[in-house]
Design a protein around this motif. Structure first.
Motif, PDB file in Angstrom:
ATOM      1  N   VAL A 117     -17.451  43.813 -43.298  1.00 19.97           N
ATOM      2  CA  VAL A 117     -17.026  43.284 -44.596  1.00 19.97           C
ATOM      3  C   VAL A 117     -15.760  44.006 -45.039  1.00 19.97           C
ATOM      4  O   VAL A 117     -15.682  45.236 -44.977  1.00 19.97           O
ATOM      5  N   GLY A 118     -14.783  43.222 -45.480  1.00 21.45           N
ATOM      6  CA  GLY A 118     -13.562  43.816 -46.012  1.00 21.45           C
ATOM      7  C   GLY A 118     -13.813  44.387 -47.388  1.00 21.45           C
ATOM      8  O   GLY A 118     -14.350  43.712 -48.259  1.00 21.45           O
ATOM      9  N   LEU A 119     -13.454  45.654 -47.577  1.00 22.40           N
ATOM     10  CA  LEU A 119     -13.641  46.315 -48.868  1.00 22.40           C
ATOM     11  C   LEU A 119     -12.285  46.404 -49.570  1.00 22.40           C
ATOM     12  O   LEU A 119     -11.384  47.099 -49.089  1.00 22.40           O
ATOM     13  N   ASP A 131     -14.617  38.094 -45.532  1.00 23.45           N
ATOM     14  CA  ASP A 131     -13.663  38.412 -46.587  1.00 23.45           C
ATOM     15  C   ASP A 131     -14.276  37.821 -47.858  1.00 23.45           C
ATOM     16  O   ASP A 131     -14.228  36.612 -48.070  1.00 23.45           O
ATOM     17  N   VAL A 132     -14.915  38.678 -48.659  1.00 25.04           N
ATOM     18  CA  VAL A 132     -15.692  38.224 -49.810  1.00 25.04           C
ATOM     19  C   VAL A 132     -14.826  38.172 -51.062  1.00 25.04           C
ATOM     20  O   VAL A 132     -14.289  39.190 -51.501  1.00 25.04           O
ATOM     21  N   GLY A 133     -14.702  36.972 -51.617  1.00 25.59           N
ATOM     22  CA  GLY A 133     -13.963  36.794 -52.863  1.00 25.59           C
ATOM     23  C   GLY A 133     -14.881  36.197 -53.916  1.00 25.59           C
ATOM     24  O   GLY A 133     -16.037  35.887 -53.643  1.00 25.59           O
ATOM     25  N   ASP A 134     -14.367  36.029 -55.118  1.00 26.40           N
ATOM     26  CA  ASP A 134     -15.175  35.472 -56.208  1.00 26.40           C
ATOM     27  C   ASP A 134     -15.457  33.984 -56.020  1.00 26.40           C
ATOM     28  O   ASP A 134     -16.515  33.500 -56.394  1.00 26.40           O
ATOM     29  N   GLU A 186     -16.629  46.905 -56.089  1.00 25.88           N
ATOM     30  CA  GLU A 186     -18.022  47.043 -56.533  1.00 25.88           C
ATOM     31  C   GLU A 186     -18.782  45.727 -56.321  1.00 25.88           C
ATOM     32  O   GLU A 186     -19.925  45.723 -55.865  1.00 25.88           O
ATOM     33  N   LYS A 187     -18.137  44.608 -56.650  1.00 26.28           N
ATOM     34  CA  LYS A 187     -18.769  43.289 -56.460  1.00 26.28           C
ATOM     35  C   LYS A 187     -19.058  43.033 -54.987  1.00 26.28           C
ATOM     36  O   LYS A 187     -20.118  42.527 -54.635  1.00 26.28           O
ATOM     37  N   VAL A 188     -18.101  43.404 -54.138  1.00 22.49           N
ATOM     38  CA  VAL A 188     -18.262  43.210 -52.689  1.00 22.49           C
ATOM     39  C   VAL A 188     -19.404  44.079 -52.167  1.00 22.49           C
ATOM     40  O   VAL A 188     -20.225  43.626 -51.359  1.00 22.49           O
ATOM     41  N   ALA A 198     -10.534  37.251 -42.924  1.00 23.85           N
ATOM     42  CA  ALA A 198     -11.791  37.706 -42.303  1.00 23.85           C
ATOM     43  C   ALA A 198     -11.567  38.026 -40.831  1.00 23.85           C
ATOM     44  O   ALA A 198     -12.150  38.972 -40.290  1.00 23.85           O
ATOM     45  N   THR A 199     -10.704  37.253 -40.177  1.00 27.57           N
ATOM     46  CA  THR A 199     -10.394  37.484 -38.765  1.00 27.57           C
ATOM     47  C   THR A 199      -9.678  38.821 -38.594  1.00 27.57           C
ATOM     48  O   THR A 199      -9.995  39.590 -37.681  1.00 27.57           O
TER      49      THR A 199
END
Length: 146
Positions: A58-60, A8-11, A73-75, A125-126
């Motif tokens: 990866v979570g979009l 789970d991609v964050g800033d 876009e960042k992810v 993320a899980t």
């Protein structure tokens, strides 16, 4: 086949989850603070190597109208670099409701508000990884019917 990683991609933070050997369940692993991209990629790579990861889910974070906005876009940019750098397969899962679901679980579990931030990203993320594992299992079950 190796385990699968979920991100789970964050800033500021990246929640990380990992599957079991049988690809049945996802467990929260760690939350990585994004101090620098170099350190973040190195930490993820340590996990990839240690667990023989070949696939990363990866979570979009799409917009509610299903379009790809600035955050998505960042992810995508982060994930593509991960793919090219470490030769892993990247699978994207729509993550629009995962953070809300993770928050709800923590609230229902009576986790205090100030402690929730520590857990919410790796629980999100899980959820992302478990969604993928459930799809895999469903597809395998359908394949054996024919």
């Amino acid at each position: 086949m190796g385990k699968i990683l979920g991100l789970d991609v964050g800033d500021k933070w990246i929640g990380v989850a990992i599957s079991d050997e049988l690809l049945m369940t996802a467990q929260p692993l760690v939350t990585i603070e994004r101090v620098s991209n170099k350190k973040t990629y190195e930490k993820i790579y340590e996990i990839v190597l240690e667990n023989k990861i070949e696939t990363v889910v990866v979570g979009l974070p799409k917009n509610m109208n299903n379009t790809v906005g600035p955050q998505a876009e960042k992810v995508l940019k982060f994930s593509e670099k991960l793919k090219n750098k470490y030769k892993v397969e990247i699978i994207y899962i729509d993550e629009r409701m995962t953070t809300l679901s993770a928050e709800r679980v923590l609230i229902e579990g009576n986790v205090r508000r100030e402690n929730r931030k520590k857990y919410v990203d790796k629980i999100a993320a899980t959820y992302i990884l478990q969604t993928h594992l459930d799809i895999l299992r469903r597809n395998n079950a359908e394949a054996t019917l024919y």
